[in-house]
Structure formats: C-alpha cells, structure tokens
Write a protein that holds these residues in place. Structure first.
Motif, PDB file in Angstrom:
ATOM      1  N   LEU A 117     -14.755 -12.138   3.384  1.00 27.29           N
ATOM      2  CA  LEU A 117     -15.695 -11.178   2.996  1.00 27.29           C
ATOM      3  C   LEU A 117     -15.191 -10.568   1.769  1.00 27.29           C
ATOM      4  N   ILE A 118     -13.761 -10.289   1.673  1.00 26.39           N
ATOM      5  CA  ILE A 118     -13.329  -9.567   0.708  1.00 26.39           C
ATOM      6  C   ILE A 118     -13.533 -10.519  -0.739  1.00 26.39           C
ATOM      7  N   GLY A 119     -13.231 -11.723  -0.557  1.00 26.98           N
ATOM      8  CA  GLY A 119     -13.683 -12.703  -1.543  1.00 26.98           C
ATOM      9  C   GLY A 119     -14.965 -12.398  -2.114  1.00 26.98           C
ATOM     10  N   LEU A 120     -15.844 -12.583  -1.116  1.00 22.52           N
ATOM     11  CA  LEU A 120     -17.232 -12.678  -1.436  1.00 22.52           C
ATOM     12  C   LEU A 120     -17.675 -11.507  -2.243  1.00 22.52           C
ATOM     13  N   LEU A 121     -17.106 -10.180  -1.868  1.00 27.20           N
ATOM     14  CA  LEU A 121     -17.448  -9.025  -2.519  1.00 27.20           C
ATOM     15  C   LEU A 121     -16.871  -9.183  -4.028  1.00 27.20           C
ATOM     16  N   ILE A 122     -15.571  -9.395  -4.109  1.00 20.59           N
ATOM     17  CA  ILE A 122     -15.017  -9.635  -5.493  1.00 20.59           C
ATOM     18  C   ILE A 122     -15.730 -10.648  -6.363  1.00 20.59           C
ATOM     19  N   VAL A 123     -16.014 -11.897  -5.684  1.00 22.82           N
ATOM     20  CA  VAL A 123     -16.538 -13.100  -6.665  1.00 22.82           C
ATOM     21  C   VAL A 123     -17.960 -12.452  -7.006  1.00 22.82           C
ATOM     22  N   THR A 124     -18.576 -11.732  -6.128  1.00 24.28           N
ATOM     23  CA  THR A 124     -20.087 -11.170  -6.536  1.00 24.28           C
ATOM     24  C   THR A 124     -20.021 -10.118  -7.670  1.00 24.28           C
ATOM     25  N   GLU A 125     -19.002  -9.423  -7.526  1.00 24.36           N
ATOM     26  CA  GLU A 125     -18.907  -8.295  -8.812  1.00 24.36           C
ATOM     27  C   GLU A 125     -18.602  -8.956 -10.154  1.00 24.36           C
ATOM     28  N   LEU A 126     -17.235  -9.842  -9.870  1.00 25.45           N
ATOM     29  CA  LEU A 126     -17.028 -10.463 -11.138  1.00 25.45           C
ATOM     30  C   LEU A 126     -18.076 -11.511 -11.648  1.00 25.45           C
ATOM     31  N   THR A 127     -18.906 -12.264 -11.044  1.00 25.52           N
ATOM     32  CA  THR A 127     -19.926 -13.144 -11.803  1.00 25.52           C
ATOM     33  C   THR A 127     -21.293 -12.522 -11.712  1.00 25.52           C
ATOM     34  N   ALA A 128     -21.256 -11.234 -11.654  1.00 23.45           N
ATOM     35  CA  ALA A 128     -22.634 -10.677 -11.837  1.00 23.45           C
ATOM     36  C   ALA A 128     -23.027 -10.561 -13.049  1.00 23.45           C
ATOM     37  N   PRO A 129     -24.421 -10.851 -13.367  1.00 19.74           N
ATOM     38  CA  PRO A 129     -24.884 -10.907 -14.836  1.00 19.74           C
ATOM     39  C   PRO A 129     -25.250  -9.571 -15.418  1.00 19.74           C
ATOM     40  N   PHE A 130     -25.369  -9.284 -16.740  1.00 21.38           N
ATOM     41  CA  PHE A 130     -25.574  -7.862 -17.199  1.00 21.38           C
ATOM     42  C   PHE A 130     -27.041  -7.579 -17.175  1.00 21.38           C
ATOM     43  N   ALA A 131     -28.112  -8.691 -17.769  1.00 23.55           N
ATOM     44  CA  ALA A 131     -29.085  -8.313 -17.979  1.00 23.55           C
ATOM     45  C   ALA A 131     -30.291  -8.740 -17.016  1.00 23.55           C
ATOM     46  N   VAL A 132     -30.293  -9.920 -16.404  1.00 23.02           N
ATOM     47  CA  VAL A 132     -31.372 -10.454 -15.669  1.00 23.02           C
ATOM     48  C   VAL A 132     -30.376 -10.686 -14.256  1.00 23.02           C
ATOM     49  N   THR A 133     -31.320 -10.461 -13.182  1.00 22.12           N
ATOM     50  CA  THR A 133     -30.551 -10.788 -11.650  1.00 22.12           C
ATOM     51  C   THR A 133     -31.262 -11.874 -11.119  1.00 22.12           C
ATOM     52  N   PRO A 134     -30.893 -12.998 -10.929  1.00 17.31           N
ATOM     53  CA  PRO A 134     -31.527 -14.309 -10.361  1.00 17.31           C
ATOM     54  C   PRO A 134     -32.141 -13.794  -9.028  1.00 17.31           C
ATOM     55  N   ASP A 135     -32.975 -14.615  -8.415  1.00 18.45           N
ATOM     56  CA  ASP A 135     -33.516 -14.267  -7.150  1.00 18.45           C
ATOM     57  C   ASP A 135     -32.484 -14.512  -6.082  1.00 18.45           C
ATOM     58  N   TRP A 136     -31.575 -15.783  -6.321  1.00 15.77           N
ATOM     59  CA  TRP A 136     -30.543 -16.062  -5.321  1.00 15.77           C
ATOM     60  C   TRP A 136     -29.446 -14.803  -5.349  1.00 15.77           C
ATOM     61  N   ARG A 137     -29.283 -14.230  -6.093  1.00 14.81           N
ATOM     62  CA  ARG A 137     -28.303 -13.050  -6.077  1.00 14.81           C
ATOM     63  C   ARG A 137     -28.848 -11.859  -5.270  1.00 14.81           C
ATOM     64  N   ARG A 138     -30.338 -11.547  -5.318  1.00 14.31           N
ATOM     65  CA  ARG A 138     -31.095 -10.801  -4.586  1.00 14.31           C
ATOM     66  C   ARG A 138     -30.787 -11.014  -3.102  1.00 14.31           C
ATOM     67  N   ARG A 139     -30.886 -12.178  -2.707  1.00 16.01           N
ATOM     68  CA  ARG A 139     -30.788 -12.745  -1.465  1.00 16.01           C
ATOM     69  C   ARG A 139     -29.358 -12.515  -0.807  1.00 16.01           C
ATOM     70  N   LEU A 140     -28.392 -12.433  -1.765  1.00 11.13           N
ATOM     71  CA  LEU A 140     -27.048 -12.430  -1.419  1.00 11.13           C
ATOM     72  C   LEU A 140     -26.660 -11.256  -0.771  1.00 11.13           C
ATOM     73  N   ARG A 141     -27.686 -10.134  -1.080  1.00  4.75           N
ATOM     74  CA  ARG A 141     -27.380  -8.844  -0.411  1.00  4.75           C
ATOM     75  C   ARG A 141     -27.358  -8.923   1.227  1.00  4.75           C
ATOM     76  N   TRP A 142     -28.567  -9.946   1.592  1.00 10.02           N
ATOM     77  CA  TRP A 142     -28.377  -9.983   3.222  1.00 10.02           C
ATOM     78  C   TRP A 142     -27.020 -10.577   3.583  1.00 10.02           C
ATOM     79  N   LEU A 143     -26.471 -11.492   3.104  1.00 17.97           N
ATOM     80  CA  LEU A 143     -25.230 -12.201   3.621  1.00 17.97           C
ATOM     81  C   LEU A 143     -24.283 -10.988   3.567  1.00 17.97           C
ATOM     82  N   ILE A 144     -24.246 -10.276   2.437  1.00 18.34           N
ATOM     83  CA  ILE A 144     -23.217  -9.345   2.433  1.00 18.34           C
ATOM     84  C   ILE A 144     -23.306  -8.352   3.483  1.00 18.34           C
TER      85      ILE A 144
END
Length: 87
Positions: free
Chosen positions: A34-61
C-alpha cells in the motif's frame, strides 16, 4: 506501463526484503504494498491531464486504506491486555 512496472518492482523488493529479514507476513506485505502504491501513484502522476484509469485508482487506494485500518485495529487489540477490552 511505468506505473505497473514501478508497482511490481516495489512489491518484489518488499517480498525480498521481508524474506531476507525473516519477518514475512501477509499483513506487513500488504502495508508495504500500500505504501508503494501511494508512492508510485504520486511519482507517476501526470501534470496536465488525468487519464480515466487514474481516477479509478482512487477506489483501489480507498480500499487499501480501509484494509490498513483493519490491520492497525487488529494489532492494537493484540497489544492491549484482556482486562482493558470491554468484551
């Protein structure tokens, strides 16, 4: 693909580290993943556009944080002496 590779690398490193230390348990692996998921999510976050799959990642978190709360409560109940518990 960077996200998936990063998460898999983190989880593999967690398994190896826990195994080398002789302290592997599913709870510790879950917390480290879980710690890795949070870190990798933040390190790979895009700056301008958020893809749909990243929005669904919130449910997993969110589910991961609920699982983390369950692990913490179980550990606290193990530590407390029996006379403190109301049941």
């Amino acid at each position: 693909m960077r996200f998936i590779r990063g998460q898999l690398a983190w989880m593999l490193a967690a398994v190896l580290a826990l195994s080398l230390l002789g302290s592997f348990s599913y709870e510790l692996f879950f917390v480290l993943s879980l710690i890795g998921l949070l870190i990798v999510t933040e390190l790979t976050a895009p700056f301008a556009v958020t893809p749909d799959w990243r929005r669904r990642l919130r449910w997993l978190i969110g589910l991961g944080l609920v699982g983390f709360a369950v692990v913490v409560v179980r550990r606290i109940l193990e530590i407390l002496p029996p006379e403190v518990l109301p049941w």
